[in-house]
Design a protein around this motif. Structure first.
Motif, PDB file in Angstrom:
ATOM      1  N   HIS A 136       5.431  13.878   2.250  1.00 17.28           N
ATOM      2  CA  HIS A 136       6.211  12.317   2.851  1.00 17.28           C
ATOM      3  C   HIS A 136       4.702  11.186   1.949  1.00 17.28           C
ATOM      4  N   GLY A 137       5.403  10.191   2.090  1.00 14.24           N
ATOM      5  CA  GLY A 137       4.933   9.458   1.685  1.00 14.24           C
ATOM      6  C   GLY A 137       5.411   7.900   2.141  1.00 14.24           C
ATOM      7  N   PHE A 138       4.880   6.736   2.184  1.00 14.21           N
ATOM      8  CA  PHE A 138       5.623   4.924   2.268  1.00 14.21           C
ATOM      9  C   PHE A 138       4.327   4.250   0.997  1.00 14.21           C
ATOM     10  N   LEU A 139       5.550   2.771   1.618  1.00 15.96           N
ATOM     11  CA  LEU A 139       5.112   2.155   0.951  1.00 15.96           C
ATOM     12  C   LEU A 139       4.562   0.959   1.990  1.00 15.96           C
ATOM     13  N   THR A 140       3.828   0.191   2.301  1.00 19.15           N
ATOM     14  CA  THR A 140       4.506  -0.787   3.526  1.00 19.15           C
ATOM     15  C   THR A 140       4.672  -1.671   3.042  1.00 19.15           C
ATOM     16  N   VAL A 183       7.832  -0.331   7.554  1.00 19.11           N
ATOM     17  CA  VAL A 183       7.443   0.555   6.157  1.00 19.11           C
ATOM     18  C   VAL A 183       8.416   1.575   5.399  1.00 19.11           C
ATOM     19  N   PHE A 184       9.117   1.484   3.999  1.00 16.99           N
ATOM     20  CA  PHE A 184       9.557   2.218   3.417  1.00 16.99           C
ATOM     21  C   PHE A 184       8.758   4.057   3.454  1.00 16.99           C
ATOM     22  N   ASP A 185       9.714   4.242   4.245  1.00 18.94           N
ATOM     23  CA  ASP A 185       9.110   5.822   4.516  1.00 18.94           C
ATOM     24  C   ASP A 185      10.136   7.008   3.660  1.00 18.94           C
ATOM     25  N   VAL A 186       9.504   7.943   3.402  1.00 16.10           N
ATOM     26  CA  VAL A 186      10.374   8.954   2.186  1.00 16.10           C
ATOM     27  C   VAL A 186       9.249   9.736   2.633  1.00 16.10           C
ATOM     28  N   ALA A 187      10.713  11.222   3.023  1.00 14.44           N
ATOM     29  CA  ALA A 187      10.716  12.195   2.557  1.00 14.44           C
ATOM     30  C   ALA A 187      11.556  13.265   1.296  1.00 14.44           C
ATOM     31  N   THR A 196       0.553  -1.200  -0.154  1.00  9.90           N
ATOM     32  CA  THR A 196       0.464  -0.265  -0.048  1.00  9.90           C
ATOM     33  C   THR A 196       0.745   1.042   0.104  1.00  9.90           C
ATOM     34  N   LEU A 197       0.821   2.363  -0.465  1.00  9.94           N
ATOM     35  CA  LEU A 197       0.910   3.243  -1.000  1.00  9.94           C
ATOM     36  C   LEU A 197       0.723   4.757  -0.882  1.00  9.94           C
ATOM     37  N   ARG A 198       0.999   5.373   0.634  1.00 11.55           N
ATOM     38  CA  ARG A 198       0.548   6.844   0.388  1.00 11.55           C
ATOM     39  C   ARG A 198       1.171   7.537   0.706  1.00 11.55           C
ATOM     40  N   GLY A 199       1.021   8.017  -0.338  1.00 14.02           N
ATOM     41  CA  GLY A 199       1.548   9.740  -0.460  1.00 14.02           C
ATOM     42  C   GLY A 199       2.099  10.851  -1.674  1.00 14.02           C
ATOM     43  N   MET A 200       2.706  11.555  -2.493  1.00  8.04           N
ATOM     44  CA  MET A 200       3.220  12.014  -1.774  1.00  8.04           C
ATOM     45  C   MET A 200       2.487  13.674  -0.906  1.00  8.04           C
ATOM     46  N   HIS A 201       2.596  13.477  -0.126  1.00  7.92           N
ATOM     47  CA  HIS A 201       1.588  14.420   0.418  1.00  7.92           C
ATOM     48  C   HIS A 201       2.985  15.933   1.008  1.00  7.92           C
ATOM     49  N   PHE A 202       2.012  16.973   1.490  1.00  6.12           N
ATOM     50  CA  PHE A 202       2.364  17.859   2.818  1.00  6.12           C
ATOM     51  C   PHE A 202       1.546  18.769   2.669  1.00  6.12           C
ATOM     52  N   GLN A 203       1.895  20.069   3.283  1.00  4.25           N
ATOM     53  CA  GLN A 203       0.708  22.052   3.269  1.00  4.25           C
ATOM     54  C   GLN A 203       1.963  22.705   2.814  1.00  4.25           C
ATOM     55  N   ILE A 204       1.140  23.434   2.458  1.00  6.87           N
ATOM     56  CA  ILE A 204       1.745  25.106   2.126  1.00  6.87           C
ATOM     57  C   ILE A 204       1.303  25.607   3.029  1.00  6.87           C
ATOM     58  N   ALA A 205       2.486  26.720   2.874  1.00  6.43           N
ATOM     59  CA  ALA A 205       2.518  28.092   4.138  1.00  6.43           C
ATOM     60  C   ALA A 205       0.877  28.219   3.408  1.00  6.43           C
ATOM     61  N   PRO A 206       0.808  28.779   4.559  1.00  2.00           N
ATOM     62  CA  PRO A 206       1.322  29.435   6.551  1.00  2.00           C
ATOM     63  C   PRO A 206       1.110  28.507   6.922  1.00  2.00           C
ATOM     64  N   ARG A 207       0.746  26.945   6.323  1.00  5.19           N
ATOM     65  CA  ARG A 207       0.359  26.062   7.588  1.00  5.19           C
ATOM     66  C   ARG A 207       1.400  24.806   7.291  1.00  5.19           C
ATOM     67  N   ALA A 208       2.296  25.156   6.431  1.00  5.63           N
ATOM     68  CA  ALA A 208       3.842  24.320   6.463  1.00  5.63           C
ATOM     69  C   ALA A 208       3.980  23.403   7.855  1.00  5.63           C
ATOM     70  N   GLU A 209       3.997  22.731   7.267  1.00  2.00           N
ATOM     71  CA  GLU A 209       4.143  20.810   8.591  1.00  2.00           C
ATOM     72  C   GLU A 209       5.110  20.160   8.461  1.00  2.00           C
ATOM     73  N   ALA A 210       5.693  20.006   9.912  1.00  2.00           N
ATOM     74  CA  ALA A 210       6.520  18.784  10.640  1.00  2.00           C
ATOM     75  C   ALA A 210       6.666  17.735  10.495  1.00  2.00           C
ATOM     76  N   LYS A 211       6.663  16.433  10.499  1.00  2.00           N
ATOM     77  CA  LYS A 211       5.469  15.820  11.244  1.00  2.00           C
ATOM     78  C   LYS A 211       6.551  14.618  11.879  1.00  2.00           C
ATOM     79  N   LEU A 212       6.057  13.499  12.762  1.00  2.00           N
ATOM     80  CA  LEU A 212       7.315  12.913  13.233  1.00  2.00           C
ATOM     81  C   LEU A 212       6.498  12.123  13.386  1.00  2.00           C
TER      82      LEU A 212
END
Length: 180
Positions: free
Chosen positions: A119-123, A81-85, A57-73
């Motif tokens: 950000h996105g990932f593959l299970t 998962v194979f996790d990608v930035a 299962t692949l989810r991505g590649m997602h992000f949010q632009i300013a003024p609400r650009a977000e860091a993720k942990l």
């Protein structure tokens, strides 16, 4: 905690230092003071969980632009998962580069992805669950994405996805105008 730099400026694989004894193990997985000292987001406004039934299962590649650009942990709480930035910050020394880590619930590791990165990932196995801490509240009008297989990035996924959502499969080709 050990902060391991990646090929994306400001993105870190975070490995807990497990303390083990006859009872089991204990580890600190987050400390606002330690994160702030590393120059990382230390306040998280929202937490999310993603469950994924099937390997591939692949989810991505997602992000949010300013003024609400977000860091993720991000951490796997079940499975691997194979996790990608992907760095989409034009001012960054790693602009348009990507970094990948394997997140594993058994290892309790995490991936810190700075604001301005997709950000996105593959299970890698069935029944994966990810827990996200987000530095900003979700703003649908500021949500964006880039195609997981866009040749502009050449992300080396370990295998082709078997399950992918319609939106994720059909993001347009990359351009600064589309992203920003």
């Amino acid at each position: 905690m050990k902060f391991v730099p990646t090929d994306v400026a400001g993105a870190f694989l975070i490995e807990p230092e497990m303390l083990e004894d006859e009872r089991g193990a204990f580890a600190r997985t987050f400390c606002a003071e330690t994160f702030a000292a590393q120059g990382l987001a230390s306040v998280y406004s929202q937490c999310n969980v993603s469950t994924n039934a099937r390997r591939g299962t692949l989810r991505g590649m997602h992000f949010q632009i300013a003024p609400r650009a977000e860091a993720k942990l991000v951490r796997a709480t079940r499975g691997r998962v194979f996790d990608v930035a992907l760095d989409l910050r034009p001012e960054s020394p790693s602009y348009l580069k990507w970094a990948a880590v394997e997140l594993d619930a058994v290892r309790h590791n995490a991936f810190y992805i700075p604001a301005g990165c997709a950000h996105g990932f593959l299970t890698l196995e069935d029944h994966c669950e990810l827990f996200y801490q987000m530095s900003e509240i979700y703003a649908p009008d500021l949500a964006r994405g880039v195609r997981w297989d866009d040749p502009a990035f050449a992300i080396a996924w370990p295998f082709a996805p078997e399950v992918i959502g319609t939106r994720d499969a059909h993001y347009p080709d990359f351009s600064n105008e589309v992203v920003l």
